[in-house]
Design an enzyme around this catalytic site. Structure first.
Site, PDB file in Angstrom:
ATOM      1  N   ASN A 153      -1.594  13.004  -4.832  1.00  0.00           N
ATOM      2  CA  ASN A 153      -2.659  13.374  -5.768  1.00  0.00           C
ATOM      3  C   ASN A 153      -3.224  14.757  -5.460  1.00  0.00           C
ATOM      4  O   ASN A 153      -3.428  15.588  -6.357  1.00  0.00           O
ATOM      5  CB  ASN A 153      -3.783  12.332  -5.699  1.00  0.00           C
ATOM      6  CG  ASN A 153      -3.733  11.352  -6.857  1.00  0.00           C
ATOM      7  OD1 ASN A 153      -3.131  11.610  -7.881  1.00  0.00           O
ATOM      8  ND2 ASN A 153      -4.375  10.215  -6.677  1.00  0.00           N
ATOM      9  N   ASP A 188      -4.093   2.341  -5.021  1.00  0.00           N
ATOM     10  CA  ASP A 188      -2.667   2.449  -4.725  1.00  0.00           C
ATOM     11  C   ASP A 188      -2.128   1.166  -4.095  1.00  0.00           C
ATOM     12  O   ASP A 188      -1.149   1.195  -3.344  1.00  0.00           O
ATOM     13  CB  ASP A 188      -2.399   3.655  -3.808  1.00  0.00           C
ATOM     14  CG  ASP A 188      -3.132   3.544  -2.472  1.00  0.00           C
ATOM     15  OD1 ASP A 188      -3.974   2.632  -2.332  1.00  0.00           O
ATOM     16  OD2 ASP A 188      -2.859   4.364  -1.576  1.00  0.00           O
ATOM     17  N   HIS A 245      -3.733  14.662 -10.466  1.00  0.00           N
ATOM     18  CA  HIS A 245      -3.857  13.258 -10.842  1.00  0.00           C
ATOM     19  C   HIS A 245      -2.844  12.835 -11.907  1.00  0.00           C
ATOM     20  O   HIS A 245      -2.454  11.663 -11.960  1.00  0.00           O
ATOM     21  CB  HIS A 245      -5.278  12.978 -11.338  1.00  0.00           C
ATOM     22  CG  HIS A 245      -6.302  12.996 -10.234  1.00  0.00           C
ATOM     23  ND1 HIS A 245      -6.391  11.990  -9.298  1.00  0.00           N
ATOM     24  CD2 HIS A 245      -7.262  13.904  -9.921  1.00  0.00           C
ATOM     25  CE1 HIS A 245      -7.375  12.273  -8.450  1.00  0.00           C
ATOM     26  NE2 HIS A 245      -7.917  13.432  -8.809  1.00  0.00           N
ATOM     27  N   ASP A 280       0.865  -1.187   0.000  1.00  0.00           N
ATOM     28  CA  ASP A 280       0.000   0.000   0.000  1.00  0.00           C
ATOM     29  C   ASP A 280       0.895   1.228   0.000  1.00  0.00           C
ATOM     30  O   ASP A 280       1.821   1.343   0.814  1.00  0.00           O
ATOM     31  CB  ASP A 280      -0.896   0.013   1.236  1.00  0.00           C
ATOM     32  CG  ASP A 280      -1.879   1.181   1.217  1.00  0.00           C
ATOM     33  OD1 ASP A 280      -2.958   1.025   0.628  1.00  0.00           O
ATOM     34  OD2 ASP A 280      -1.528   2.234   1.782  1.00  0.00           O
ATOM     35  N   ASP A 318      -0.754   9.597 -11.387  1.00  0.00           N
ATOM     36  CA  ASP A 318      -0.718   8.479 -12.335  1.00  0.00           C
ATOM     37  C   ASP A 318       0.728   8.141 -12.722  1.00  0.00           C
ATOM     38  O   ASP A 318       1.099   6.964 -12.809  1.00  0.00           O
ATOM     39  CB  ASP A 318      -1.519   8.824 -13.592  1.00  0.00           C
ATOM     40  CG  ASP A 318      -3.017   8.829 -13.346  1.00  0.00           C
ATOM     41  OD1 ASP A 318      -3.444   8.341 -12.270  1.00  0.00           O
ATOM     42  OD2 ASP A 318      -3.764   9.308 -14.221  1.00  0.00           O
TER      43      ASP A 318
END
Length: 377
Positions: free
Chosen positions: A259, A294, A264, A251, A268
């Protein structure tokens, strides 16, 4: 449907020939009845029908037809070729040789100047005097071809696939019925070629769709669906070999903040880079995938024994975790990342299933996450 129509054509041809099974020579006062050609017997058409119904590939169909074509023409070599006009090459796919003349399978020759090309260009599908008609053909001279028969094998759109041929070293006539059979065989092969090409195309499309359905669009890694499928396989393999399955549940700590702060697009790009870095630490046979959001999972086979396998799972996480720590150059910014939470576990497939093992790895990951959070204060 086309194959069914051709099967009906075979039956129709059989009926027409059976209705004229004797030929009458009226050149004298007395009538003389000749027996029908042996290759036009009921068995001949039965063999064609059986071949047509049982063939699962072009080869399955062609090999019996080449044998039947030899019986029809009485020529010692029958063969099917394919033609690549872009490369200018003709290749013998399958051949049937009964005497001294040998047409080897796999033989590839320049298309220009071949007997097949000349026959096609000049519209002469048959000759029993090759030396006179095409005496400058080196291949014909080398093989000693005297009689030659060829008809094109075309696909439904008229595209030339190749040729169906027969050749012999002696002069042999070709009867109208023999010509009819030759063209029928050519049509049958052409339809099977199309069917085989269509099946290959569909298989390719299905493979591409399956690969797409198993791939995470963003990172290009295997997705959750593929991971679960492969873990079922790993569990089965481990049970068969007495091994365990190692799982690292990852995680990305602080990903939401990345973010929120950078947008974003940067988030990404970060996920993509994480996938690349984790990939560098995999063992042969390990599987890495994006489980969702994630979260990533790394899994692979581990040693037998509870203590040994749990130690191997922890070692896997300890090997991979440092790969994610450091600077990331993303979309024009430099981002320092302090690392992710890795939850290790080793599963004995004889005691737990995939879902239970994933829950255990997830719980281990949250335990690590709480510890990391406590250290940061």
């Amino acid at each position: 449907m086309k194959l069914m129509r051709l099967a009906e054509q075979v039956r129709s041809t059989r009926l027409k020939i059976n209705s004229t099974r004797h030929r009458v020579n009226a050149s004298t006062d007395d009538l003389y009845v000749y027996p029908a050609e042996p290759f036009m017997s009921d068995k001949f058409f039965s063999d064609i029908s059986e071949t047509l119904s049982s063939a699962r590939s072009v080869e399955d169909l062609t090999r019996p037809l080449l044998s039947l074509l030899e019986a029809v023409t009485e020529l010692e070599a029958t063969y099917l070729t394919c033609v690549d006009p872009d490369l200018g090459v003709q290749k013998v796919l399958f051949s049937y040789n009964t005497k001294t003349m040998r047409i080897p399978e796999g033989l590839a020759v320049p298309w220009e100047g071949t007997l097949c090309k000349r026959a096609l260009d000049e519209g002469k599908f048959y000759t029993d005097d090759v030396p006179t008609l095409w005496g400058d053909c080196d291949a014909a001279k080398t093989l000693g071809i005297q009689t030659y028969v060829s008809t094109p094998v075309r696909l439904n759109d008229g595209t030339l696939f190749g040729t169906l041929c027969a050749a012999g070293s002696e002069r042999k006539p070709l009867t109208p019925k023999g010509e009819q059979v030759l063209r029928l065989f050519s049509s049958l092969i052409g339809l099977h070629v199309e069917r085989e090409q269509l099946l290959k195309s569909l298989q390719s499309v299905n493979s591409a769709l399956e690969a797409h359905s198993f791939t995470d669009v963003l990172t290009g890694l295997p997705n959750r669906r593929f991971l679960l499928k492969e873990m079922d396989r790993l569990f089965a393999d481990a049970e068969a070999t007495g091994q365990t399955v190692l799982i690292a549940f990852v995680d990305l700590d602080g990903f939401k903040a990345i973010n929120d702060r950078h947008g974003h697009e940067v988030g990404d790009a970060f996920l993509i880079e994480v996938g690349k870095r984790l990939s560098t630490g995999l063992r042969t046979g390990d599987i890495l995938g994006r489980f969702g959001g994630d979260e990533f999972i790394i899994t692979g086979l581990g040693p037998a024994g509870e203590a040994e396998s749990q130690a191997a799972a922890r070692a896997m996480c300890n090997r991979l975790a440092p790969l994610l720590i450091g600077n990331y150059r993303l979309r024009g910014i430099t981002l320092h990342y302090s690392g992710a939470s890795f939850g290790p576990t080793a599963a004995d497939p004889r005691a737990v299933n995939v879902d239970a093992a994933l829950r255990k790895a997830d719980a281990a990951m949250y335990e690590v996450k709480r510890g990391r959070k406590a250290l940061r204060g």
